[in-house]
Design a protein around this motif. Structure first.
Motif, short mmCIF file in Angstrom:
data_model
loop_
_atom_site.label_atom_id
_atom_site.label_comp_id
_atom_site.label_asym_id
_atom_site.label_seq_id
_atom_site.Cartn_x
_atom_site.Cartn_y
_atom_site.Cartn_z
N PRO A 1 -1.42 -1.70 6.75
CA PRO A 1 -2.06 -1.47 5.44
C PRO A 1 -3.20 -2.44 5.15
O PRO A 1 -4.22 -2.06 4.56
N GLY A 2 -3.05 -3.70 5.57
CA GLY A 2 -4.11 -4.67 5.34
C GLY A 2 -5.38 -4.32 6.08
O GLY A 2 -6.49 -4.46 5.55
N LEU A 3 -5.22 -3.84 7.32
CA LEU A 3 -6.38 -3.44 8.12
C LEU A 3 -7.08 -2.25 7.47
O LEU A 3 -8.32 -2.22 7.35
N TYR B 1 -2.33 6.36 -6.57
CA TYR B 1 -3.38 5.56 -5.92
C TYR B 1 -4.61 6.39 -5.56
O TYR B 1 -5.49 5.91 -4.85
N LEU B 2 -4.68 7.62 -6.05
CA LEU B 2 -5.74 8.55 -5.69
C LEU B 2 -6.56 8.94 -6.91
O LEU B 2 -6.14 8.77 -8.05
N THR B 3 -7.74 9.50 -6.64
CA THR B 3 -8.53 10.12 -7.70
C THR B 3 -8.73 11.61 -7.42
O THR B 3 -9.08 12.36 -8.33
N ASN C 1 3.95 5.20 6.67
CA ASN C 1 3.80 4.22 5.58
C ASN C 1 2.63 4.58 4.67
O ASN C 1 1.92 3.71 4.16
N GLY C 2 2.42 5.87 4.43
CA GLY C 2 1.26 6.33 3.67
C GLY C 2 1.16 5.75 2.28
O GLY C 2 0.09 5.32 1.84
N VAL C 3 2.28 5.70 1.56
CA VAL C 3 2.25 5.18 0.19
C VAL C 3 1.93 3.69 0.18
O VAL C 3 1.13 3.22 -0.63
N GLU C 4 2.54 2.94 1.08
CA GLU C 4 2.27 1.51 1.18
C GLU C 4 0.80 1.26 1.49
O GLU C 4 0.16 0.35 0.91
N THR C 5 0.23 2.06 2.39
CA THR C 5 -1.17 1.90 2.75
C THR C 5 -2.08 2.26 1.58
O THR C 5 -3.05 1.54 1.29
N ALA C 6 -1.77 3.34 0.87
CA ALA C 6 -2.58 3.74 -0.28
C ALA C 6 -2.56 2.66 -1.36
O ALA C 6 -3.59 2.37 -1.98
N ALA C 7 -1.39 2.06 -1.57
CA ALA C 7 -1.29 0.98 -2.56
C ALA C 7 -2.14 -0.21 -2.16
O ALA C 7 -2.81 -0.84 -3.01
N GLN D 1 -5.36 -1.69 -4.26
CA GLN D 1 -5.39 -3.09 -4.69
C GLN D 1 -6.65 -3.79 -4.18
O GLN D 1 -7.30 -4.54 -4.92
N ALA D 2 -7.01 -3.53 -2.91
CA ALA D 2 -8.18 -4.19 -2.33
C ALA D 2 -9.47 -3.71 -2.98
O ALA D 2 -10.38 -4.51 -3.28
N LEU D 3 -9.60 -2.41 -3.21
CA LEU D 3 -10.80 -1.89 -3.86
C LEU D 3 -10.94 -2.48 -5.27
O LEU D 3 -12.03 -2.91 -5.67
N THR D 4 -9.83 -2.53 -5.99
CA THR D 4 -9.85 -3.07 -7.35
C THR D 4 -10.23 -4.55 -7.33
O THR D 4 -11.04 -5.01 -8.15
N LYS D 5 -9.66 -5.30 -6.39
CA LYS D 5 -9.95 -6.74 -6.27
C LYS D 5 -11.43 -6.99 -6.03
O LYS D 5 -11.99 -7.99 -6.51
#
Length: 260
Positions: free
Chosen positions: A187-189, A28-30, A226-232, A236-240
């Motif tokens: 993660p949503g926030l 989920y990173l660059t 929950n770092g991985v869940e948050t990164a995902a 997803q939000a940036l892509t959307k």
């Protein structure tokens, strides 16, 4: 279509002590900022983390810190700028060796913890870090909180890159409120804050103050429970919202008009 780099601090395990899920965060990173031994990290951890990042095509940065292994680099120290320059030169050189050995190329430098805050506030300290960067490779950008010390960094021939932190609070003066132990955020926030930082160039401080920010990179914390869940969720939000996630070096090499 806006572009943004998404980075994370990693390689912060030491000996038998493990921190964060580095491999879980990488998809989920660059870019990644890899600890260089002063606040965390040891040679085997540096090597393994660098090899994994090179294999995934991520931009690799040296995560330089104050010599504070016991305090995880989060305690401020009184250090002459000349000494700080030597500390950073030592750490950048060490990580650069591992990156070269893995067939990669160092992409940036980012201070950690207390040094990050100090270099973001004090032009003399920012200049000391920048001088170390310039002696190794003046094309390496230096990540800091904002452009407050940008003139001091530019005077050393180094580009300062401001970043935003969607999973940390800001105070009304746009300074970060550091969590002694990284807490789990919704993660949503975090995802909504990340999108707003990129599209509106604003963030809401902890007291409700609206802060203007202009960033090139977003930093997420892999040491959160929950770092991985948050990164995902952020990915997803940036892509959307049509926001391309691109390594920092590629963004900086592009004409400015194509970045937004």
């Amino acid at each position: 279509m806006p572009w943004i780099d998404v980075n994370c601090d990693m390689g912060e395990s030491f000996g038998r002590w493990t921190l964060g899920d580095d491999l879980g965060m990488m998809p989920y990173l660059t870019s990644v900022n890899i600890a260089t031994g002063y606040h965390a990290g040891d040679p085997p951890t540096m090597r393994r983390t660098v090899e994994a990042a090179v294999g995934k095509g991520l931009g690799i940065g040296a995560h330089v810190a104050l010599p504070d292994l016991m305090g995880f680099g989060r305690r401020r120290m009184v250090i002459p700028p000349s000494d700080l320059e030597d500390y950073c030169l030592y750490q950048i050189g060490a990580l650069d060796a591992f990156v070269r050995a893995a067939g990669g190329r160092l992409a940036h430098v980012k201070p950690h913890g207390a040094l990050y805050a100090m270099a973001s506030e004090d032009p003399d300290l920012a200049a000391a870090v920048a001088r170390a960067v310039a002696k190794i490779d003046p094309t390496l950008p230096l990540m800091l909180l904002n452009l407050t010390t940008g003139d001091a960094v530019a005077a050393e021939g180094v580009q300062l890159v401001p970043e935003g932190f969607p999973d940390l609070h800001y105070d009304a003066s746009a300074r970060l409120i550091i969590e002694p132990i990284k807490l789990a955020w919704d993660p949503g926030l975090v995802a909504r804050r990340a999108v707003r930082m990129v599209t509106e160039k604003r963030v809401t401080a902890k007291d409700g103050t609206e802060i203007d920010i202009d960033i090139v990179s977003l930093c997420l914390h892999g040491d959160a429970p929950n770092g991985v869940e948050t990164a995902a969720a952020v990915h997803q939000a940036l892509t959307k919202h049509g926001i391309d996630q691109v390594p920092l070096r590629e963004i900086l090499a592009a004409p400015e008009e194509t970045r937004s």
